[in-house]
Design an enzyme around this catalytic site. Structure first.
Site, PDB file in Angstrom:
ATOM      1  N   LYS A   1     -34.479  -1.467 -24.289  1.00 26.17           N
ATOM      2  CA  LYS A   1     -35.043  -2.111 -25.353  1.00 26.17           C
ATOM      3  C   LYS A   1     -36.598  -2.552 -25.237  1.00 26.17           C
ATOM      4  O   LYS A   1     -37.321  -2.327 -26.057  1.00 26.17           O
ATOM      5  CB  LYS A   1     -34.358  -3.624 -25.343  1.00 26.17           C
ATOM      6  CG  LYS A   1     -32.922  -3.643 -25.840  1.00 26.17           C
ATOM      7  CD  LYS A   1     -32.145  -4.924 -25.983  1.00 26.17           C
ATOM      8  CE  LYS A   1     -32.075  -5.689 -24.890  1.00 26.17           C
ATOM      9  NZ  LYS A   1     -31.068  -5.107 -23.836  1.00 26.17           N
ATOM     10  N   THR A   2     -36.868  -2.820 -23.846  1.00 27.69           N
ATOM     11  CA  THR A   2     -38.363  -3.173 -23.513  1.00 27.69           C
ATOM     12  C   THR A   2     -39.148  -2.092 -23.421  1.00 27.69           C
ATOM     13  O   THR A   2     -40.193  -2.042 -23.844  1.00 27.69           O
ATOM     14  CB  THR A   2     -38.343  -4.160 -22.135  1.00 27.69           C
ATOM     15  OG1 THR A   2     -37.464  -5.134 -22.299  1.00 27.69           O
ATOM     16  CG2 THR A   2     -39.541  -4.543 -21.692  1.00 27.69           C
TER      17      THR A   2
ATOM     18  N   HIS B   1     -29.561 -11.159 -21.459  1.00 29.56           N
ATOM     19  CA  HIS B   1     -28.654 -11.318 -22.357  1.00 29.56           C
ATOM     20  C   HIS B   1     -28.533 -12.781 -23.063  1.00 29.56           C
ATOM     21  O   HIS B   1     -28.245 -13.070 -24.217  1.00 29.56           O
ATOM     22  CB  HIS B   1     -27.283 -10.675 -21.997  1.00 29.56           C
ATOM     23  CG  HIS B   1     -25.902 -11.195 -22.692  1.00 29.56           C
ATOM     24  ND1 HIS B   1     -25.947 -10.594 -24.136  1.00 29.56           N
ATOM     25  CD2 HIS B   1     -24.856 -11.845 -22.558  1.00 29.56           C
ATOM     26  CE1 HIS B   1     -24.663 -10.780 -24.451  1.00 29.56           C
ATOM     27  NE2 HIS B   1     -24.044 -11.723 -23.806  1.00 29.56           N
TER      28      HIS B   1
HETATM   29  P1  GDP Z   1     -33.722  -3.473 -21.379  1.00 31.83           P
HETATM   30  O1  GDP Z   1     -33.024  -4.114 -20.449  1.00 31.83           O
HETATM   31  O2  GDP Z   1     -32.642  -2.891 -22.672  1.00 31.83           O
HETATM   32  O3  GDP Z   1     -34.919  -4.076 -21.788  1.00 31.83           O
HETATM   33  O4  GDP Z   1     -33.990  -2.140 -20.665  1.00 31.83           O
HETATM   34  P2  GDP Z   1     -35.371  -1.602 -20.234  1.00 31.83           P
HETATM   35  O5  GDP Z   1     -36.396  -1.098 -21.113  1.00 31.83           O
HETATM   36  O6  GDP Z   1     -35.803  -2.342 -19.036  1.00 31.83           O
HETATM   37  O7  GDP Z   1     -34.905  -0.328 -19.534  1.00 31.83           O
HETATM   38  C1  GDP Z   1     -33.851  -0.090 -18.367  1.00 31.83           C
HETATM   39  C2  GDP Z   1     -34.107   1.215 -17.478  1.00 31.83           C
HETATM   40  O8  GDP Z   1     -33.806   2.226 -18.298  1.00 31.83           O
HETATM   41  C3  GDP Z   1     -35.591   1.335 -16.952  1.00 31.83           C
HETATM   42  O9  GDP Z   1     -35.524   1.649 -15.551  1.00 31.83           O
HETATM   43  C4  GDP Z   1     -36.119   2.481 -17.704  1.00 31.83           C
HETATM   44  O10 GDP Z   1     -37.214   3.111 -17.314  1.00 31.83           O
HETATM   45  C5  GDP Z   1     -35.011   3.349 -18.249  1.00 31.83           C
HETATM   46  N1  GDP Z   1     -35.345   3.704 -19.530  1.00 31.83           N
HETATM   47  C6  GDP Z   1     -35.560   3.441 -20.591  1.00 31.83           C
HETATM   48  N2  GDP Z   1     -35.611   4.275 -21.388  1.00 31.83           N
HETATM   49  C7  GDP Z   1     -35.201   5.424 -20.902  1.00 31.83           C
HETATM   50  C8  GDP Z   1     -35.021   6.801 -21.502  1.00 31.83           C
HETATM   51  O11 GDP Z   1     -35.143   6.608 -22.661  1.00 31.83           O
HETATM   52  N3  GDP Z   1     -34.820   7.572 -20.625  1.00 31.83           N
HETATM   53  C9  GDP Z   1     -34.316   7.247 -19.409  1.00 31.83           C
HETATM   54  N4  GDP Z   1     -34.101   8.500 -18.506  1.00 31.83           N
HETATM   55  N5  GDP Z   1     -34.557   6.148 -18.796  1.00 31.83           N
HETATM   56  C10 GDP Z   1     -35.174   5.194 -19.564  1.00 31.83           C
HETATM   57 MG    MG Z   2     -35.781  -5.721 -21.418  1.00 29.02          MG
END
Ligand code: GDP
Ligand code: MG
Length: 394
Positions: free
Chosen positions: A24-25, A84
């Site tokens: 998401k971020t 969450h």
């Molecule tokens: P959130 O908790 O949903 O906000 O997730 P984050 O944006 O913090 O991403 C979680 C992890 O997934 C991080 O280590 C990102 O670098 C990784 N990540 C996010 N998008 C992608 C993607 O499109 N491909 C891959 N391989 N990793 C991703």
């Molecule tokens: Mg996040």
């Protein structure tokens, strides 16, 4: 010049929802980066979004980052929460009311418990349009993407969304953030924004539904009668409209014999306008702050409502003990408060501080509450729970 022309565009409130670590971020950062290169945003790096300052809304602590950007069509205010629990609190308290949401799902994980929980909450708080982004497409094969899409469409339908028409875009937030021009990179984000522009409608003031005027204040005009004051929540009030004055067990028929805006008599007033409404045959002693003036027959008072409720944790100043059914406290909503009993669904459930669940609310006095209406519960002046009405029970 650019700023001025941006301000004239229609505005939409949006946000990223979905399971932790699904991206998401990263997606939020990628959107700002791509739009910044078009002069439509300031780039907000990942760390800055995830270090969102704490916000206090209705006595609870929510970590949320609000980011502004524009597309060719609209301006957006985009909400991203780090945890969450922040999403739960944000949605249940109505802190940032989203007109639509981008639901992320990581292709290598598929839907997870928080994916479903966020979608359920989105439904309960009245979000109608969801755009799905299948993220981390760089990690899986095409067949996996197709399977995840089928599952996501089924899940949307299961939760009462349009699983057929909702856009589903596959991509990689991480590739996009790195400026990668392959199909899962920047082009996927551009496609996502185009789908948001076209599938999530611009919110409009609701001037066509039966009117609701929550009453903030009332006074007597000697020789004329009782005037109630408030901001019209929905609909249009026209002079001589028949109305019901509702709340605190009362349902009184009346007629709006005059409408004033800034002390000037007007033939009609619409949602968002602050008005004084002169009511025929109403004594000032009949009116109480917190009542609602509604188009005749459109709303009714009730003792019984259903909702979602979040119990504040100890760290947020909430209760130390769990909550059980038959919990009796003062319930606050809009400008009124009445004693209420809260029962959990199912009735033998238990809610620990920091948890959320479904509740049935029984008000000691009959009030008008509408789906989406937030409320709080206080013990000795401190907020211990925040919630949102989902339906009225007979
Ligand atoms: P959130 O908790 O949903 O906000 O997730 P984050 O944006 O913090 O991403 C979680 C992890 O997934 C991080 O280590 C990102 O670098 C990784 N990540 C996010 N998008 C992608 C993607 O499109 N491909 C891959 N391989 N990793 C991703
Ligand atoms: Mg996040």
């Amino acid at each position: 010049n650019t700023a001025a022309s941006l301000r004239e565009r229609p505005h939409c409130n949006i946000g990223t929802i979905g399971h932790v670590d699904h991206g998401k971020t990263t997606l939020t950062a990628a959107i700002t980066k791509i739009q910044s290169q078009k002069g439509l945003a300031d780039y907000v790096p990942y760390d800055q979004i995830d270090r969102a300052p704490e916000e206090k809304a209705r006595g609870i602590t929510i970590n949320a980052c609000h980011i502004g950007y524009a597309t060719a069509d609209r301006t957006y205010a985009h909400t991203d929460c780090p945890g969450h629990a922040d999403y739960i609190k944000n949605m249940i308290s109505g802190a940032s009311q989203m007109d639509g949401a981008i639901l992320l799902v990581a292709a290598n994980d598929g839907q997870m418990p928080q994916t479903r929980e966020h979608l359920l909450l989105a439904k309960q708080v009245g979000i109608q349009r969801i755009v799905v982004f299948i993220n981390k497409a760089d990690l899986v094969d095409q067949e996996v993407l197709e399977l995840v899409e089928i599952e996501m469409r089924e899940m949307l339908t299961d939760f009462g969304f349009d699983g057929v028409a909702s856009p589903v875009i596959c991509g990689s937030a991480l590739l996009a953030l790195r400026g990668d021009q392959s199909k899962f990179g920047v082009p996927a984000i551009e496609e996502l924004l185009e789908q948001c522009d076209s599938f999530i409608p611009t919110p409009t003031r609701d001037i066509s539904s039966p009117f609701i005027l929550p009453i903030d204040n009332a006074f007597t005009v000697p020789g004329r009668g009782t005037v109630v004051v408030g901001t019209i929540k929905q609909g249009t009030i026209v002079r001589n409209a028949d109305a019901d004055l509702l709340g605190f067990n009362q349902n009184i028929k009346t007629t709006v014999s005059d409408i004033q805006i800034f002390r000037k008599s007007v033939p009609q007033a619409i949602a968002g306008e602050n008005v004084g409404a002169l009511l025929r045959g109403i004594k000032i002693s009949n009116v109480e702050r917190g009542m609602q003036l509604c188009a005749m027959g459109s709303q009714d008072i009730s003792n019984h409502y259903e909702g979602s409720m979040y119990l504040l944790s100890r760290a947020e100043g909430g209760r130390h003990k769990p909550m059980l059914s038959k919990y009796i406290q003062q319930l606050f909503s809009m400008t009124w408060n009445v004693p209420a009993r809260v029962d959990l669904v199912p009735s033998d459930a238990m809610l620990l501080p920091g948890e959320h669940g479904q509740v049935r609310v029984t008000l000691l006095r009959k009030m008008v509450m509408t789906p989406g209406q937030p409320f709080t519960i206080r013990e000795n002046g401190a907020t211990v729970a925040t919630g949102m009405i989902t339906s009225r029970l007979p």
